[in-house]
Write a protein that holds these residues in place. Sequence first.
Motif, PDB file in Angstrom:
ATOM      1  N   VAL A  39       3.837 -10.928   4.580  1.00 38.70           N
ATOM      2  CA  VAL A  39       4.761  -9.961   3.987  1.00 38.70           C
ATOM      3  C   VAL A  39       4.380  -8.556   4.437  1.00 38.70           C
ATOM      4  N   GLN A  40       5.382  -7.785   4.820  1.00 37.34           N
ATOM      5  CA  GLN A  40       5.161  -6.391   5.195  1.00 37.34           C
ATOM      6  C   GLN A  40       5.725  -5.520   4.079  1.00 37.34           C
ATOM      7  N   VAL A  41       4.916  -4.562   3.626  1.00 38.15           N
ATOM      8  CA  VAL A  41       5.330  -3.660   2.559  1.00 38.15           C
ATOM      9  C   VAL A  41       5.103  -2.220   2.982  1.00 38.15           C
ATOM     10  N   GLU A  42       5.820  -1.321   2.311  1.00 42.86           N
ATOM     11  CA  GLU A  42       5.607   0.109   2.521  1.00 42.86           C
ATOM     12  C   GLU A  42       5.280   0.747   1.184  1.00 42.86           C
ATOM     13  N   ASP A  43       4.110   1.370   1.097  1.00 40.46           N
ATOM     14  CA  ASP A  43       3.692   2.081  -0.102  1.00 40.46           C
ATOM     15  C   ASP A  43       4.627   3.267  -0.306  1.00 40.46           C
ATOM     16  N   LEU A  44       5.179   3.397  -1.505  1.00 40.97           N
ATOM     17  CA  LEU A  44       6.137   4.473  -1.753  1.00 40.97           C
ATOM     18  C   LEU A  44       5.497   5.852  -1.739  1.00 40.97           C
ATOM     19  N   ALA A  45       4.276   5.963  -2.203  1.00 40.45           N
ATOM     20  CA  ALA A  45       3.622   7.271  -2.261  1.00 40.45           C
ATOM     21  C   ALA A  45       3.181   7.762  -0.885  1.00 40.45           C
ATOM     22  N   SER A  46       2.532   6.903  -0.117  1.00 38.91           N
ATOM     23  CA  SER A  46       1.960   7.321   1.168  1.00 38.91           C
ATOM     24  C   SER A  46       2.841   7.003   2.373  1.00 38.91           C
ATOM     25  N   ARG A  47       3.818   6.138   2.174  1.00 33.59           N
ATOM     26  CA  ARG A  47       4.685   5.638   3.260  1.00 33.59           C
ATOM     27  C   ARG A  47       3.905   4.783   4.259  1.00 33.59           C
ATOM     28  N   ARG A  48       2.683   4.394   3.892  1.00 31.85           N
ATOM     29  CA  ARG A  48       1.855   3.536   4.746  1.00 31.85           C
ATOM     30  C   ARG A  48       2.378   2.113   4.697  1.00 31.85           C
ATOM     31  N   ARG A  49       2.476   1.483   5.853  1.00 33.63           N
ATOM     32  CA  ARG A  49       2.916   0.091   5.936  1.00 33.63           C
ATOM     33  C   ARG A  49       1.717  -0.826   6.078  1.00 33.63           C
ATOM     34  N   LYS A  78       7.663  -1.200  -1.349  1.00 37.47           N
ATOM     35  CA  LYS A  78       8.913  -1.902  -1.042  1.00 37.47           C
ATOM     36  C   LYS A  78       8.623  -3.038  -0.077  1.00 37.47           C
ATOM     37  N   VAL A  79       9.178  -4.200  -0.363  1.00 33.26           N
ATOM     38  CA  VAL A  79       9.034  -5.358   0.531  1.00 33.26           C
ATOM     39  C   VAL A  79       9.977  -5.150   1.718  1.00 33.26           C
ATOM     40  N   LEU A  80       9.413  -5.052   2.910  1.00 30.81           N
ATOM     41  CA  LEU A  80      10.200  -4.775   4.123  1.00 30.81           C
ATOM     42  C   LEU A  80      10.554  -6.027   4.902  1.00 30.81           C
ATOM     43  N   ALA A  81       9.648  -6.995   4.971  1.00 38.10           N
ATOM     44  CA  ALA A  81       9.881  -8.186   5.780  1.00 38.10           C
ATOM     45  C   ALA A  81       9.005  -9.330   5.290  1.00 38.10           C
TER      46      ALA A  81
END
Length: 125
Positions: free
Chosen positions: A57-67, A117-120
């Motif tokens: 699963v690929q996610v993006e942290d909402l605060a840092s925008r780090r994937r 956020k779950v991206l993929a």
Amino acid sequence: MNAVSLGERKLTELDYGRLIQLPAARGVSPLADLLGEAEVLETSRMPQDVVTMYAQVQVEDLASRRRSRFVLCYPGQTEPRDGYISVLSPVGLALIGTRVGTLASWQSPAGAQCQAKVLAVARAA
């Protein structure tokens, strides 16, 4: 407390059967809550965009925008350096059964509120 917002979740029959056997599924716990509320589907009927055990699963942290990329595994199989995290961790419980586009929320062990956020989702063939 490492409470997780459950929301709508889907589990494969296989994942459900294995998770319910874990000691953490007994009594009052986030895992027990998840198992009690999740929709259980045959593996063949599971949409491809749902986070399941051993899916990447690929996610993006909402605060840092780090994937980041993770693979959810069972306790005792974790390899954090390689991205294998326990389904029983706050992040694991927040992600299991969610779909691409979902906002997962959890509390870190240090007490910080986290959202990603779950991206993929990619499953092994």
